[in-house]
Design an enzyme around this catalytic site. Sequence first.
Site, PDB file in Angstrom:
ATOM      1  CG  PHE A 161      -1.836   1.254   1.152  1.00 41.23           C
ATOM      2  CD1 PHE A 161      -2.995   1.240   0.394  1.00 41.23           C
ATOM      3  CD2 PHE A 161      -1.503   2.406   1.832  1.00 41.23           C
ATOM      4  CE1 PHE A 161      -3.808   2.371   0.314  1.00 41.23           C
ATOM      5  CE2 PHE A 161      -2.310   3.535   1.769  1.00 41.23           C
ATOM      6  CZ  PHE A 161      -3.464   3.517   1.012  1.00 41.23           C
ATOM      7  CG  ASP A 246       5.941   3.843   1.466  1.00 40.90           C
ATOM      8  OD1 ASP A 246       5.920   4.600   2.460  1.00 40.90           O
ATOM      9  OD2 ASP A 246       4.943   3.647   0.754  1.00 40.90           O
ATOM     10  CE  LYS A 275      -0.126   7.164   6.457  1.00 42.15           C
ATOM     11  NZ  LYS A 275      -1.324   7.925   6.039  1.00 42.15           N
TER      12      LYS A 275
END
Length: 420
Positions: A161, A246, A275
């Site tokens: 994801f 990531d 984030k």
Amino acid sequence: MTTSVTTPSQASHATHPSVHELEGSAAFTRSEAHTAHNYHPLPVVVADAEGAFMTDVDGRRYLDLLAGYSALNFGHSHPGLLRVAHEQLDKLTLTSRAFVHDQFADFTEGLAALCGKDSVLPMNTGAEAVETAIKVSRKWGYQVKGVPTDQAEIIVASGNFHGRTTTIVGFSDDPAAHDDFGPFAPGFVTVPYGDLAALEAAITPNTVAVLVEPIQGEGGVVIPPEGYLRGIRAACTAANVLFAADEIQAGLGRTGRTFACDHEDVVPDIYVLGKALGGGIVPVSAIVADNDVLGVLRPGQHGSTFGGNPLACAVGAEVVRMLATGDFQRRAAELGEMVRERLEGLVGHGVVGVRVRGLWAGVDIDPARGSGREICEALMERGVLAKDTHGSTIRLAPPLVVDADDLAWGLDQLAEVVAG
């Protein structure tokens, strides 16, 4: 370090209505009336929050065990982050990158140092950072490695994801993310996550990068086998391929180290961050790499009006300063050991599997006890907020500032719910 002053008893079972009552509330009904239904939120309407607790519109308090999918690593309303945000709001919020502002150097210099790299390319969202890593990897492949035009390949992992853009969902194997959004961009080769031999076999002369999550968050906090990241690093170095990690969910203290790659003493060529970099206040993302990678970009070839804006840089620079102390990483590691012990004790008692790395856990619920969604709804009725993924799994990612007693109380609620 700031922690919530709310005691667990203030978020007791007795003060929270059922999920059906919340779904029928005027506040929730209104919130759903004029929105696209691309989310299936728990029916809590939050009005304010501090530390590890959120309060709904009716004054009910909930322990937050999600932390905005790691965007709130430092908790809600962290005073240091609020201070710099308020100060910057009164001075300058946006220039575009057409001009230089006085917060840019502190942010880029600090983040580059935290990563041990030369340069930073700031963006806004995690998906933008991933797209940036893809573009940079391809351009590096053509200009530095010498891959023939339009033949560049990037290796990705199953169960990934990386975001929601059409390019990214094109190499997702999650039907909800992938189906009915094509046609998709070519140039991606998928191999099983955790299978180093398959990854090595997929590398060709046209491979420009390997893009993986060191821990797959959306997949349910899936931790690869020991040595997997070191193997990727070695394979990429041997084949002259970039390793892009990531770390959008896993990085910036969540796993008990600054980066999840640190657990195997691995340094990727490109860190992909987001984030928590915005402190839960503003969207901030970036890729961080050395000049021999990021140097392939020239003016006009990539950018963002809001990327690297003064407000984002002020907050991001404070996040970097906070992480530089190591306090948050140590706290995540220490509390994570308690979480591991407590969750492993639930296996065979309503839980069929757990995975824990730092203050991040995936909990596989015994289907006989209900779906992940049903368990999260039962927790909500006890004053605890978590989120399900892939049907039978729930993810736990409390703010790193959570009080140990509050966290223990939240885990008690989970134990009682899954016990039936």
